[in-house]
Enzyme design. Structure first.
Site, mmCIF file in Angstrom:
data_model
loop_
_atom_site.group_PDB
_atom_site.id
_atom_site.type_symbol
_atom_site.label_atom_id
_atom_site.label_comp_id
_atom_site.label_asym_id
_atom_site.label_seq_id
_atom_site.Cartn_x
_atom_site.Cartn_y
_atom_site.Cartn_z
ATOM 1 N N GLY A 189 14.169 -4.522 2.464
ATOM 2 C CA GLY A 189 12.942 -4.079 3.116
ATOM 3 C C GLY A 189 12.688 -4.747 4.446
ATOM 4 N N ARG A 190 12.013 -5.890 4.417
ATOM 5 C CA ARG A 190 11.623 -6.541 5.666
ATOM 6 C C ARG A 190 12.789 -6.829 6.616
ATOM 7 N NH1 ARG A 190 7.269 -10.013 2.348
ATOM 8 N NH2 ARG A 190 8.740 -9.324 0.759
ATOM 9 N N ARG B 280 10.460 5.815 -7.887
ATOM 10 C CA ARG B 280 10.353 4.359 -7.745
ATOM 11 C C ARG B 280 9.365 3.803 -8.761
ATOM 12 N NH1 ARG B 280 8.976 0.040 -2.816
ATOM 13 N NH2 ARG B 280 10.994 -0.967 -3.030
ATOM 14 N N TYR C 260 -0.272 2.307 -7.637
ATOM 15 C CA TYR C 260 -0.856 3.557 -7.156
ATOM 16 C C TYR C 260 -1.008 4.552 -8.320
ATOM 17 C CZ TYR C 260 -0.154 1.236 -2.739
ATOM 18 O OH TYR C 260 -0.216 0.305 -1.725
ATOM 19 N N GLN D 135 9.150 9.534 0.755
ATOM 20 C CA GLN D 135 8.436 8.986 -0.398
ATOM 21 C C GLN D 135 7.064 9.642 -0.503
ATOM 22 O OE1 GLN D 135 6.431 5.137 -0.848
ATOM 23 N NE2 GLN D 135 7.885 4.663 -2.471
#
Length: 371
Positions: free
Chosen positions: A322-323, A233, A186, A100
């Site tokens: 994810g987590r 993404r 971002y 990424q």
């Protein structure tokens, strides 16, 4: 039943073993002072190589792209060599891995970027946003982000070139492809969303202009390494790090259509994932499916059953967890067999060493041992 999750899928030239994605998660374990990937990170990703696809943690494309202490880069020879350790370890386990690529824009502090002033689409400071800096201890020191300066046309050209070079560096490092981080507030997101972009040139104002930077960055990377190795993404409905759009459904449906024209290999949608967040409207997911003909990945609050349903309904092709991947290196096997999931230790997510990174065990049971 999770059969749909365990069907192979074609991703460009890759044939992936299942539809489970390990999405990007910042872990802040890069070696200092070079911000380089290392043996610890190679072990971490290799432990999770049974995912159909791994997408690495955000990896800055330049020194100015760094938002947080101890995150890895991919712009120096040392960093490329560090990532080679990771890709070789994952490929040795028959896994597939994308890097990424990340530029944080305004979501940083001069302490993380050599004393420079951050850059962004506009000179608008993100409110109530903190980043952590290296304060000389194992515990990160959190500080408020600072006001950025508006990027000039030369800045924009430079950053596009840095993205292009980072994509080439990723291939040199052995990655199967790259994911452009255009989400979560971002830099790319700062151009896209209406409330973080008040430019009056061709990169601001109307939707077409606000999508221009995304379009030009993706075009440069597709030209460099091929669309079959480029994913993007997006986070349409989140307001992370202070980016807000006045009409996100229209904005991100248009973004999906634009990316479809670039013939990228996948679109990765980060859904809002806090506990009481609203679900992404099915009508919006259908609009994204209609706009984008490549592989669609969703991530955010999924379990095996919910992921199976999304794929079976045709809304998603792959699903990121994810987590759960933090504490369950063998997550695909646990989902497939209905084994219980371990819980991660929040205090060890960012920074530190082996603890909370590579010391989570695979699930063991009598039935597991007999397989």
């Amino acid at each position: 039943m999770t059969d749909a999750l365990f069907q192979p899928i074609q991703l460009g030239k890759l044939t992936l073993h299942n539809r489970i994605v390990m999405p990007p998660m910042t872990r802040s374990r890069a070696s200092q002072p070079d911000d380089a990937a290392n043996d610890l990170m190679a072990t971490y990703y290799a432990q999770r190589a049974s995912a159909g696809l791994i997408v690495t943690e955000g990896t800055q494309i330049s020194p100015m792209g760094k938002g947080y202490a101890w995150t890895p880069g991919i712009y120096s020879e040392t960093q490329i060599a560090g990532w080679k350790k990771v890709t070789e370890a994952v490929h040795a386990k028959d896994g597939s891995i994308f890097a990424q690529l990340w530029h944080v824009g305004r979501v940083t502090h001069p302490d993380n970027i050599g004393g420079e002033q951050p850059i962004s689409s506009s000179a608008i400071q993100a409110e109530n946003v903190k980043v952590f800096v290296d304060n000389g201890t194992d515990e990160p020191g959190f500080v408020d982000v600072t006001k950025p300066r508006e990027m000039t046309h030369d800045d924009i050209k430079l950053v596009i070139e840095q993205y292009r070079q980072a994509a080439l560096n990723a291939i040199e490092a052995g990655f199967d492809g790259i994911e452009l981080h255009a989400a979560n507030g971002y830099l790319i997101n700062q151009f896209i969303d209406s409330e973080s972009n008040n430019r009056t040139d061709e990169y601001g104002g109307c939707l077409e202009n606000r999508l221009r930077f995304l379009d030009e960055v993706v075009a440069a990377m597709v030209d460099a390494i091929g669309g079959d190795r480029v994913g993007v993404r997006l986070a349409p409905l989140t307001t992370l790090n202070g980016t807000v759009d006045s009409d996100p459904i229209n904005t991100y449906t248009a973004a999906a259509a634009l990316l479809d024209k670039q013939k990228i290999v996948y679109l990765h949608i980060a859904e809002v994932d806090w506990d009481d967040a609203p679900d992404t409207p099915v009508s919006f997911k259908q609009a994204l499916r209609n706009a984008f003909s490549g592989v669609l990945i969703y991530a955010g609050r999924y379990n095996g059953e919910k992921a199976e349903k999304a794929i079976s309904q045709g809304l998603a092709d792959m699903v990121g967890f994810g987590r759960p991947f933090v504490a369950n290196p063998d997550l695909p096997k646990r989902i497939k067999h209905g084994y219980p999931l371990a819980a991660h230790v929040p205090e060890t997510l960012f920074g530190g060493g082996e603890q909370g990174l590579i010391d989570y065990p695979n699930y063991t049971s009598q039935a597991n041992a007999e397989q």
